[in-house]
Design an enzyme around this catalytic site. Structure first.
Site: not given
Ligand code: 8YV
Length: 329
Positions: A236, A265, A283
């Protein structure tokens, strides 16, 4: 008489797997925009018993959950759930589920792609070919190689282990930092991040986001990683002090960075966009059609299990099953 269908609030895009999977068993309720919300909380809030959270932009915190006095379960899309206050939910008898496992190998693949792109400058080299520069001169040799690097992962959960397996297969030494040593992994554990930053050439960040890891990668860690160091962030944006990273890249305190995630983002700081020596992904960790559909399906399956009176498939650790109590003040 057939049991009444529960109201499930859908927060986020109406993706086909989610809408089709939930519509049969539930009254699927869409979350309205801004001005309509107060009316919605008053009129529909008391009937909502479950949430399908398919977007991370909405903060599902205590004050928000309080607007839904009958809420029992939040089924969240993604393995990361820092947009949901799971500790508050757990303390108030609300179960939270996420979508782990089904994305592990995909995210680890993306991490390897981003690592190789950053270390060997593949995106820059590809841009060089498209710009028609090759006939004049070969693309310069990459300054870095993975062949003489040790990778330190920050986090050694399921995805961290999948990344470490790939690195081991590529003959790249792996060590890791996490609060506690991970059970059954053969890599050296560093209790202190700063000590690991001193010993490695790449920091691969794959730890959950949230308050506990906010700005974990700070100016001091970057300085300790040093001028040949590379930072890869797959977790993150909040885990990295972004202004400190920008400064470290500008001042050549570290060599480069590969970033799949950012603090705000989809905004990417102009300073990063202006740098040719960093690699920026939008991402992409789990972003293939097949993996995203598996994540959508797991979100659905958690709610179907709850509706059938069965334990949720993938509850998060903060909300063990069965919940302690259902009463909320
Ligand atoms: C998704 C992610 O893009 O699973 C996660 O934690 O970061 C990603 O697979 C995210 O949840 C945003 O949609």
């Amino acid at each position: 008489m057939a049991a009444e269908k529960a109201d499930v609030l859908l927060i986020g895009p109406p993706k086909p797997v989610i809408v089709n999977g939930l519509s049969r068993a539930f009254n699927l309720v869409n979350f309205p925009d801004g001005k309509e919300r107060e009316k919605f909380f008053d009129e529909r809030g008391p009937r909502v018993r479950a949430m399908a959270v398919a977007a991370t932009e909405e903060r599902v915190d205590g004050p928000f959950m309080t607007r839904f006095p009958r809420l029992e379960i939040i089924s969240s899309f993604g393995v990361g759930y820092d947009h949901v206050d799971a500790a508050w939910a757990g303390a108030h008898g609300i179960t939270v589920t996420n979508t782990p496992d089904v994305l592990t190998e995909e995210v680890a693949d993306t991490a390897m792609g981003l690592l190789l792109c950053t270390v060997r400058e593949f995106p820059q080299a590809e841009r060089y070919v498209r710009a028609g520069k090759w006939p004049q001169k070969n693309y310069p040799l990459s300054k870095a190689t993975l062949r003489d690097r040790t990778v330190g992962t920050v986090g050694m959960g399921r995805i961290g282990q999948a990344i470490a397996r790939r690195l081991a297969a590529m003959q790249v030494p792996v060590v890791y930092h996490s609060r506690r040593p991970a059970a059954g992994v053969p890599y050296r554990h560093y209790p202190k991040l700063i000590d690991m930053a001193r010993d490695v050439d790449v920091l691969m960040v794959i730890t959950p986001g949230g308050a506990e890891t906010k700005n974990l990668i700070n100016a001091e860690v970057l300085k300790t990683l040093g001028p040949t160091g590379i930072l890869i962030n797959m977790s993150r944006g909040s885990v990295v002090d972004e202004p400190a990273l920008i400064k470290a890249l500008q001042d050549k305190t570290i060599l480069s960075a590969g970033l799949d995630v950012f603090a705000r983002e989809p905004e990417v700081p102009a300073e990063l966009l202006a740098m040719d020596h960093v690699v920026l992904f939008p991402h992409l960790g789990s972003a293939s059609v097949a993996t995203r559909e598996r994540m959508d399906q797991l979100l659905v399956d958690n709610l179907l299990a709850w509706a059938a009176g069965k334990p949720p498939l993938t509850p998060v650790p903060e909300t063990p099953w069965p919940p302690k109590q259902h009463k909320r003040s």
